[in-house]
Design a protein around this motif. Structure first.
Motif, PDB file in Angstrom:
ATOM      1  N   GLY A  94       0.533  -1.090  -0.009  1.00 11.74           N
ATOM      2  CA  GLY A  94      -0.073  -0.044   0.038  1.00 11.74           C
ATOM      3  C   GLY A  94       0.682   1.193  -0.056  1.00 11.74           C
ATOM      4  O   GLY A  94       0.395   1.999  -0.870  1.00 11.74           O
ATOM      5  N   ALA A  95       1.906   1.233   0.701  1.00 13.54           N
ATOM      6  CA  ALA A  95       2.804   2.491   0.932  1.00 13.54           C
ATOM      7  C   ALA A  95       3.481   2.728  -0.489  1.00 13.54           C
ATOM      8  O   ALA A  95       3.912   3.877  -1.035  1.00 13.54           O
ATOM      9  N   GLU A  96       3.821   1.579  -1.097  1.00  9.10           N
ATOM     10  CA  GLU A  96       4.635   1.693  -2.388  1.00  9.10           C
ATOM     11  C   GLU A  96       3.735   2.077  -3.397  1.00  9.10           C
ATOM     12  O   GLU A  96       3.985   2.938  -4.239  1.00  9.10           O
ATOM     13  N   LYS A  97       2.424   1.705  -3.455  1.00  9.67           N
ATOM     14  CA  LYS A  97       1.571   2.471  -4.427  1.00  9.67           C
ATOM     15  C   LYS A  97       1.043   3.986  -4.098  1.00  9.67           C
ATOM     16  O   LYS A  97       1.271   4.595  -5.017  1.00  9.67           O
ATOM     17  N   VAL A  98       1.238   4.385  -2.937  1.00  5.64           N
ATOM     18  CA  VAL A  98       0.874   5.719  -2.557  1.00  5.64           C
ATOM     19  C   VAL A  98       2.071   6.431  -3.008  1.00  5.64           C
ATOM     20  O   VAL A  98       1.921   7.515  -3.719  1.00  5.64           O
ATOM     21  N   LEU A  99       3.076   6.282  -2.828  1.00  6.25           N
ATOM     22  CA  LEU A  99       4.676   6.701  -3.473  1.00  6.25           C
ATOM     23  C   LEU A  99       4.682   6.769  -4.898  1.00  6.25           C
ATOM     24  O   LEU A  99       5.022   7.767  -5.505  1.00  6.25           O
ATOM     25  N   ALA A 100       4.338   5.708  -5.604  1.00  5.39           N
ATOM     26  CA  ALA A 100       4.160   5.517  -7.010  1.00  5.39           C
ATOM     27  C   ALA A 100       3.163   6.395  -7.371  1.00  5.39           C
ATOM     28  O   ALA A 100       3.357   7.167  -8.652  1.00  5.39           O
ATOM     29  N   ARG A 101       1.798   6.545  -6.955  1.00 10.08           N
ATOM     30  CA  ARG A 101       0.811   7.679  -7.327  1.00 10.08           C
ATOM     31  C   ARG A 101       1.305   9.024  -7.307  1.00 10.08           C
ATOM     32  O   ARG A 101       1.054  10.039  -8.143  1.00 10.08           O
TER      33      ARG A 101
END
Length: 109
Positions: A94-101
């Protein structure tokens, strides 16, 4: 691994661990998406493996309750570390997706 193979067995263990003794309909409601046939099959296998106890009350209408055995409780304890790992993985992803977004939305310089 045979004892916990199948999509629903670990979820049945969790349901019985967190809610205690349950009737069939309560288990089915607690496991959205499970078919009656699959739940019956898994419960029978888990009873044969000594993970759950099936108590049949001789009354009309018949009443059947399921609970964890000591063996089932010990398996649940052993699986706790795997559950913690899964929760940490979900948080990481989830944190990786937030950073990518955020990187996609950041204005280019």
């Amino acid at each position: 691994m045979d004892v916990v193979s199948g999509k629903w067995k670990v979820l049945i263990l969790w349901e019985l661990h967190h809610h205690g003794t349950r009737r069939f309909a309560e288990l089915r409601r607690g496991l959205p998406g499970v078919s009656e046939k699959m739940l019956i099959q898994h419960l029978r296998e888990m009873e044969t493996d000594g993970l759950i106890h099936r108590e049949v009350y001789r009354e009309v209408p018949p009443k059947v309750e399921y609970s964890l055995t000591e063996h089932g409780i010990s398996l649940n304890t052993a699986l706790a570390a795997l559950g913690e790992w899964g929760s940490a993985r979900i948080q990481r992803i989830g944190a990786e997706k937030v950073l990518a977004r955020a990187a996609e939305e950041a204005p280019s310089a």
